[in-house]
Structure formats: structure tokens, C-alpha cells
Scaffold this motif. Structure first.
Motif, mmCIF file in Angstrom:
data_model
loop_
_atom_site.group_PDB
_atom_site.id
_atom_site.type_symbol
_atom_site.label_atom_id
_atom_site.label_comp_id
_atom_site.label_asym_id
_atom_site.label_seq_id
_atom_site.Cartn_x
_atom_site.Cartn_y
_atom_site.Cartn_z
ATOM 1 N N ALA A 135 0.835 -1.193 0.000
ATOM 2 C CA ALA A 135 0.000 0.000 0.000
ATOM 3 C C ALA A 135 0.875 1.249 0.000
ATOM 4 N N PRO A 136 0.745 2.111 -1.021
ATOM 5 C CA PRO A 136 1.443 3.393 -0.975
ATOM 6 C C PRO A 136 0.887 4.245 0.166
ATOM 7 N N GLN A 146 -6.843 3.182 4.284
ATOM 8 C CA GLN A 146 -7.213 1.822 4.683
ATOM 9 C C GLN A 146 -6.818 1.477 6.115
ATOM 10 N N VAL A 147 -5.877 2.230 6.681
ATOM 11 C CA VAL A 147 -5.430 1.895 8.036
ATOM 12 C C VAL A 147 -5.649 3.055 9.007
ATOM 13 N N ARG A 203 -2.835 5.338 0.203
ATOM 14 C CA ARG A 203 -3.788 4.257 0.392
ATOM 15 C C ARG A 203 -3.702 3.707 1.816
#
Lengths: 306, 370
Positions: free
Chosen positions: A212-213, A220-221, A216
Motif C-alpha cells: 500500500a502506498p 485503509q489503516v 492508500r
């Protein structure tokens, strides 16, 4: 022998558990019962300005009489006159919009503080809290000064040639939003900072490691993990803004009536204590939902991190 | 000194290196965490980076994962310099010491996270996640939240998550440190089995010498950012290249001395017979003796050609399967001896203050010059 010690200890424990309930009973439930009772009374030109008056010294017959004279007139009035509904809706609008603005401004601030060097963080948090060291009223009055026709804001905007003649900032919704966002910002920033600061940074490394870049990984986190903080900040702002009185009264125009102002007018201007109390009770009923939501979130949060 | 063993091993196998560190340095402020280090890791091997805390082994792993950039040197993967490749594009995956599981996702969400980044379809993702969970023996755990798992289960989820993208190299940062001893021992064998079956190159960082020796094909012993020795576990244990390596891996007694013309070693215990070494006459050398290779008896051993020394039992450490003795010799130095407790009663064979004789054959032990 040991049984007595145990029971004594559990008595001590029970007393400790009882304390918050006692606190709630004395400082929340009892006043609320009084307000609830007044909301069911009728106005009267008397001292106090309503009937019936609850009198413990009176006999059984008087007590029955007392309950018979309670009425829902106050609530009926709120239901029938649209001004009250408009006030509620106006409060809802102001609270909703300003909470959204607070979230948009507060999130980057909380995120920025949480990502700053460890040693700098206490200083930054202190800067967020610093305005509290000055009286709330003085700060709102200062905004009157800034926003008035020949005030600082118009002065700056004209010097920058953004506007060519002074704009009327005061007595508008804009002024209310500015005042509210300014005053409530710490309540949004602090819970967000607290959740973001707790977040384990190796989670972001793990996300990067798994492909994940940075952007992202944030969505997402970081974002999902900061939701409890965002929810806490939202409710911590939304609930008191709903009942806000000082800021709309000082910065808003006479045409914008938030429910706090309507309540104030009923209470001090019309001396209609029953209707004022009914408004307060209705407001509470309206806020119970978000308050319960907040409670649940907090409990879930505790369970997750236990 | 650095990688004599490693170079020799490399030539034997003839395989090209999968990962190559070339003169890599990494400094944090004034401290060199990794200091001009050169190292090859081969395709398909279980490689251990072993050293005391702060020796740079974790930094080396993080350099390979891409979380740190070297100040000097190159890191090659399959012959390509991966210096400029960000972590999310490197075909290596890492299992973190803290596991770093995402608390807001289920087990399935965690294991499938890497595939989601590659836009793998939902159906294929589900299949591969199930496959991975079966591999780490967590069938049926997919819907659970991470917070509901035990430490051992979390460890498996982390392992499954780091393996699902089929990395060229799997990096394991102290993967078993948080498990209790029994579970750790079981998991070590499971890791070895997994590595054998998958054929993936594993690089493990550990400070636990036993763990490194059990799981890995080769070990790089590190100290202060440099390699001390790179070799197979038995090679490092039996033929350490320095006092530091000998002492770090297992128990050892070092006896200082000088080589005589006749090949014996002049020590404070008198002349000792030693095997042929590379040391020259009059060099200062140390004889390294492993405790389990010494014999201990109450009587003076009769056999000729043995080195013998008399002493008094100074301390007994009972460990169940064996007892560790410290025996004080004539020169007041202490020698470590390990004896298996083979008698039916199982008690230690000697007690404190017993007078004992130690003996060992000529070719026991290693002569160290460093």
C-alpha cells in the motif's frame, strides 16, 4: 472471621461504586426532575411564576390535587407554534454544519500533532488548549471586534484588495460559524489527537510492506483506526453546540434564533417557566440519541483496547 | 575476519546469490548500525541474522524491506539494485516482531490485505486466504477479530499475511520472541517445515542462539554492525573464528597460551596437547573448549595421550537433562563442564567441593588467534 472482613471490604467497594451514582442523582437527576415538573406546570403571576407548587408538608389530599393539576400545555404550545420547530431546526443546521467544518479543520491538526516529534507534542497540545486560559466571554467579544464593520477582518481583506468596501460579517450565520468553530476546535482536536497518537506506526510499515502506498495506507489503516476519535470529537462538539446560547446571541443576528435563545426568551423575557422547561426537556429528548451513541462508542472502544 | 566462512560456503554451493549486500553502511547520527557490510543470501535458504541487541541485525532486515535507506553501498535482489524501490514495490514481505496486525480488520481482512493492494479479485482473494489459513493451521478463523486471538494464533495470522503475496524473500523479525518456551520450540519446527515446503528464502532475525542454530541453514553472527562469522550452525559452533563468536554461541572455556616448538600449548595448567592449527610458534592463542566435550572423573584417567587437569567442583547447575559444573583448577581459573544426568536416580554425579579430574583428547577444542 474472614467472612466478616470480606463483607466489610465489599461494603467499602459498594460505597465506592455508589459515589458516581450519588453524584448523578444529586447533580443530574434531581435538577432534571425539577425541570420536568416545571415543564408540566402552568404559568402564574406569582412567586415562583407557576402552579402548582409541590409542598411536602401538605396532606395526602393536596398531593393528589397537585398531580391532577399537572398539564401538558407547555408541550402543546411547542408543538403548535412553528417558531419552536424552526429554532430546533436552526440549531440542528448550525450544529451539523459547524461540526462538519470542525471535523475538516480538526482532523489535519490532530494528525499533524500526532505525527510531530515526540518532544514537541506536549507543546503543540498546550497551544491548542491555551485559549481556555482566557475567559470564553472575552474571546467571543474579541470576535465582535474582529468582525465589526471597521474591524480587523475587513481591514485585512481590504488591504489585500480582496474586497473593496467593508462587508457586514456580524449578525450573520457566518459569524456564528466562525465563533463556534473557533470555540469548539480543541474539543475536536484533542480526542482525534489521542486516538491518532496511540496508533502503532509499525501498522503503516506493515501496510507499505504489503503493497500500500502512503495515501492508500492512510485511507485503509489510519482513517478507520481514527474513527472512534472522530466520533468522540463529533459528539463532543455537536451536543453542546445544539444548546449553544452565548455565541449566536453575541455574534448572530436577531433573525437567527437557535433553540438556546428561544429558551432564554421564554424564561427571562416572557417569564414562561413551564414552556422554557418544556423546550429544555424536548432538547434533551432530541439529544438522547446521539448521547447514547457516544456512550456505546466509548464502551466499544474500552472493550477493543482492553 | 568478516566473512571467511561465508565465502567458502558460497563457492561450495556454486549458486548465485538471491540477495547481496555490497559494502552497505547505515548510520543513525554518529552510530553506525551497519558498517560496510558485505553478505550474500542464497535462493531457498533459511538464513539467520544473529547477534546481541543493538548489533544491527534488525537494521539490516529493515534495509532489505526498504524501511531504511543505506548511507553507502548497494543492496541487490536477483542482481538488480533495489536501492530506489519503495517498500510497497519490493517483492519481499516482512513478519513484524509485534506482528503489526490491523486491529480494525478480521483475520481474513488481515491475511488478504496484500492481495487487496494488488487488486486481486474478491473470489481469488478468498480462495488464497483460505489456502493460507490452512497452511498455518487456522482454518475457520477467517471471520474472527484480531483482538479475539491468542498470542500463538496472532503469530500465525502474521505469518500467513506475510506469505500470501509469495514473496521472493520472507523477512522474520524476532518472529517467536513473544511466545512461551514450549510453543516457541514447536513453532520453530513448523517454520522449518513451512520453509522446506514452500522453498521460499527466509531471513530471520533473532538474538536467541539456540533458535538460530535449530531453524537455519546458515547463520551470520553480527556484532557492532559488522559480520563476525557466516557459516552453517555446526561450523560456527565447532569452529568459531574468534573468542567472541565462540563465547556468543553456546558455553565455552578459553585457555590462554603460547604454541611451543613441539606443537604443544604452554599454559598456566602446564603444556597441553592440541590439534594442528594455523597459528605460528610463539603466537598468543586461546584454546576454546566446549563443556560437553570434556570428561570428568573422580579418579585420574589412565589413558595416555589425554590432556588432564585436577580441580575442585565449585558450582553445580542442575538442569534436569544435564548438569553444568564449574570446576576450579590449580591456577584458580574456572572450567565449564556439562555432564548428562544418565543415572537412574537422575541426580548430578558430582557435588560441590568434590575433587575431580578433567580430561580431553588432543583434537578437542579449537585454537583461536583472535
Amino acid at each position: 472471621m474472614s467472612a466478616t472482613i470480606k463483607s466489610e471490604r465489599s461494603w467499602g467497594k459498594r460505597a465506592v461504586v455508589l459515589l458516581p451514582y450519588l453524584w448523578l442523582a444529586i447533580f443530574f437527576l434531581a435538577p432534571f426532575a425539577i425541570v420536568l415538573k416545571i415543564s408540566l406546570s402552568q404559568t402564574a403571576i406569582a412567586q415562583p411564576p407557576y402552579v402548582p407548587v409541590f409542598d411536602l408538608a401538605s396532606g395526602w389530599q393536596d398531593l393528589q390535587d397537585f398531580f391532577a393539576r399537572l398539564t401538558l400545555d407547555g408541550y402543546r404550545l411547542i408543538g403548535s407554534d412553528p417558531i419552536y420547530l424552526f429554532s430546533y431546526l436552526k440549531s440542528l443546521q448550525i450544529a451539523g454544519v459547524s461540526t462538519a467544518i470542525l471535523l475538516l479543520i480538526g482532523y489535519p491538526i490532530g494528525y499533524g500533532i500526532a505525527r510531530s516529534p515526540r518532544g514537541l507534542q506536549p507543546l503543540l497540545v498546550m497551544l491548542v488548549v491555551l485559549p481556555f486560559w482566557t475567559s470564553f466571554l472575552i474571546r467571543v467579544y474579541a470576535w465582535i471586534n474582529i468582525l465589526q464593520r471597521d474591524g480587523l477582518l475587513n481591514d485585512v481583506l481590504m488591504r489585500l484588495h480582496i474586497i473593496h468596501e467593508p462587508a457586514a460579517w456580524l449578525a450573520s450565520d457566518t459569524a456564528i460559524y466562525i465563533g463556534i468553530v473557533y470555540s469548539y476546535l480543541p474539543f475536536m482536536v484533542l480526542p482525534l489527537y489521542a486516538t491518532l497518537e496511540k496508533m502503532d506506526e509499525t501498522l503503516l510499515e506493515a501496510a507499505a510492506d504489503l503493497g500500500a502506498p502512503r495515501a492508500r495506507a492512510f485511507w485503509q489503516v489510519t482513517m478507520p483506526l481514527s474513527l472512534p476519535g472522530a466520533a468522540a470529537g463529533t459528539l463532543l462538539c455537536f451536543i453542546p453546540i445544539m444548546g449553544e446560547f452565548v455565541i449566536p446571541d453575541l455574534l448572530g443576528g436577531s433573525r437567527t434564533l437557535m433553540i438556546g435563545q428561544t429558551l432564554w426568551t421564554e424564561f427571562f423575557f416572557n417569564r414562561d417557566w413551564p414552556v422554557a422547561s418544556a423546550i429544555a426537556v424536548a432538547l434533551l429528548a432530541l439529544l438522547v440519541l446521539p448521547i447514547l451513541l457516544y456512550e456505546r462508542l466509548q464502551r466499544r472502544q474500552l472493550e477493543r483496547f482492553r | 575476519m568478516a566473512d571467511g566462512g561465508g565465502t567458502r560456503g558460497h563457492e561450495e554451493s556454486g549458486q548465485p546469490a538471491l540477495v547481496r549486500f555490497e559494502q552497505v553502511s547505515k548510520r543513525f547520527g554518529d552510530v553506525a548500525a551497519v558498517d560496510a557490510l558485505t553478505l550474500d543470501i542464497r535462493q531457498g535458504e533459511f538464513f539467520a541474522l544473529l547477534g546481541p541487541s543493538g548489533c544491527g541485525k534488525t537494521t539490516l532486515l529493515r534495509l532489505l524491506a526498504g524501511f531504511e535507506a543505506p548511507n553507502e553501498g548497494r543492496i541487490l535482489l536477483d542482481g538488480d539494485d533495489i536501492g530506489g524501490v519503495p517498500p510497497h514495490h519490493r517483492p519481499v514481505n516482512m513478519m513484524f516482531q509485534s506482528y503489526a496486525l490491523f486491529p480494525h480488520l478480521t483475520v481474513e481482512g488481515n491475511v488478504g490485505f496484500g492481495l487487496r493492494q494488488e487488486k486481486v479479485g474478491r473470489r481469488e482473494r478468498r480462495e488464497r486466504v483460505a489456502e493460507m489459513l490452512a497452511l498455518v493451521k487456522l482454518q475457520g478463523f477467517g471471520k474472527r477479530r484480531v483482538g479475539q486471538l491468542s498470542g500463538g494464533e496472532r503469530q500465525r495470522v502474521a505469518l500467513a499475511r506475510s506469505l500470501i503475496k509469495r514473496p521472493r524473500v520472507l523477512l522474520l523479525d524476532e518472529p517467536l520472541a513473544a511466545l512461551d518456551k514450549k510453543l516457541r520450540a514447536e513453532t520453530q519446527f513448523e517454520l522449518m517445515e513451512l520453509q522446506r515446503n514452500l522453498g521460499t528464502t527466509f531471513v530471520i532475525v533473532t538474538h536467541d542462539q539456540e533458535e538460530a542454530m535449530i531453524v537455519s541453514d546458515r547463520i551470520a553472527v553480527m556484532n557492532q554492525g559488522r559480520l563476525v562469522q557466516v557459516a552453517e550452525p555446526a561450523e560456527i559452533y565447532e569452529r568459531p573464528n574468534s573468542r567472541w563468536a565462540a563465547d556468543f554461541l553456546g558455553e565455552v572455556t578459553l585457555i590462554e597460551g603460547y604454541l611451543n616448538e613441539d606443537g604443544t600449548l604452554a599454559t598456566r595448567l602446564g603444556p597441553l596437547r592440541v590439534g594442528a592449527g594455523t597459528a605460528k610458534t610463539d603466537d598468543k592463542v586461546w584454546l576454546a573448549l566446549r563443556p560437553e566435550k570434556l570428561r570428568m572423573s573422580a579418579e585420574r584417567p589412565a589413558a595416555d595421550g589425554l590432556n588432564t587437569a585436577a580441580g575442585i567442583v565449585f558450582e553445580v547447575g542442575y538442569r534436569g537433562d544435564l548438569s553444568l559444573y564449574k570446576v576450579q583448577l590449580a591456577d584458580r581459573s574456572l572450567m565449564k563442564v556439562a555432564l548428562a544426568n544418565t543415572s537412574a536416580r537422575g541426580k548430578a554425579q558430582f557435588a560441590v567441593k568434590d575433587v575431580v579430574w578433567l580430561s580431553w583428547p588432543r583434537d578437542t577444542g579449537v585454537l583461536l588467534t583472535d
